[in-house]
Write an enzyme that holds these catalytic residues in place. Structure first.
Site, PDB file in Angstrom:
ATOM      1  N   GLU A 126       1.013  -1.505   0.094  1.00  0.00           N
ATOM      2  CA  GLU A 126       0.380  -0.151   0.184  1.00  0.00           C
ATOM      3  C   GLU A 126       1.036   1.001  -0.097  1.00  0.00           C
ATOM      4  O   GLU A 126       1.455   1.332   0.892  1.00  0.00           O
ATOM      5  CB  GLU A 126      -1.278   0.145   1.455  1.00  0.00           C
ATOM      6  CG  GLU A 126      -1.997   1.054   1.447  1.00  0.00           C
ATOM      7  CD  GLU A 126      -1.731   2.356   1.911  1.00  0.00           C
ATOM      8  OE1 GLU A 126      -1.093   3.296   0.690  1.00  0.00           O
ATOM      9  OE2 GLU A 126      -1.818   1.930   3.485  1.00  0.00           O
ATOM     10  N   CYS A 131      -2.986   8.445   4.005  1.00  0.00           N
ATOM     11  CA  CYS A 131      -2.553   7.773   2.332  1.00  0.00           C
ATOM     12  C   CYS A 131      -3.493   7.751   1.712  1.00  0.00           C
ATOM     13  O   CYS A 131      -3.183   7.764   0.797  1.00  0.00           O
ATOM     14  CB  CYS A 131      -2.095   6.441   2.960  1.00  0.00           C
ATOM     15  SG  CYS A 131      -3.554   5.122   3.811  1.00  0.00           S
TER      16      CYS A 131
END
Length: 219
Positions: free
Chosen positions: A4, A38
């Site tokens: 990720e 994020c």
């Protein structure tokens, strides 16, 4: 293996959206954890019919964010994780301003103790500017104007990242149509991006591969 790798998530607001709900979601989606998320709402893509009203409401709300000691209850904007990250963020902001963006709020490191960066709002950002092309991992919001829904989708997809996206509209059919066109790992309709243990989470393109959570994570 699951990677990720962050993102530059689009937050689309169409002309028929509930603006008050969209502004509140954008505020949380962009500034939570001092913008160090994020899946934060990093590119605010607003349809031109409501961009002026949205910008005014968002700017007013951003001005009221309290910055300070992260252990204090009233604090919303705490320090950034590292000084070098703050320097990098400031470099991206200054580059975007040099490219022609308009500074509405903030845009500078905060002097004194602590690794703080002022909550920042950039307007008139285009797809050729630094804050559009790169991930800004800090309390900086970039407002981009879309001519219509199709242009909003094109702007959203014009990125090397593809983690999550948000779409604000009161038309469920339109929301689903747009969601199906977006090149991201997750779509949130009338909500900012979150992770939930009932649903898989992950990105496409340079936002990584594989999925966390749900039965994928268990396996």
């Amino acid at each position: 293996c699951v990677l990720e790798l962050g993102g530059s998530d689009p937050f689309i607001v169409l002309n028929d959206a509930n603006l008050d709900e969209a502004v509140q979601a954008a505020l949380i989606g962009r500034f939570q954890n001092s913008g160090q998320v994020c899946a934060a709402a990093k590119r605010l893509i607003i349809e031109e019919g409501v961009v002026e009203a949205f910008t005014a409401k968002f700017l007013e709300a951003s001005r009221n964010l309290v910055m300070g000691d992260p252990t204090a209850t009233e604090t919303y904007i705490g320090p950034m994780a590292r000084f070098d990250l703050r320097d990098e963020l400031d470099g991206q902001v200054q580059a975007t301003l040099a490219e022609g963006a308009t500074l509405l709020l903030g845009g500078s490191k905060v002097e004194g103790a602590g690794n703080y960066y002022a909550p920042t709002v950039l307007a008139n950002v285009t797809d050729q500017m630094t804050s559009f092309k790169q991930e800004l991992f800090g309390p900086v919001a970039s407002i981009i104007t879309a001519r219509d829904a199709d242009h909003a989708v094109a702007l959203a997809n014009d990125s090397e990242f593809g983690l999550t996206a948000s779409v604000f509209t009161t038309d469920p059919q339109k929301a689903r149509s747009i969601a199906n066109q977006l090149e991201t790992g997750g779509i949130f309709i009338n909500a900012y991006s979150v992770s939930d243990p009932r649903v898989s989470f992950g990105g496409v393109k340079k936002s990584g591969f594989g999925r966390e959570l749900s039965h994928f994570g268990v396996r």
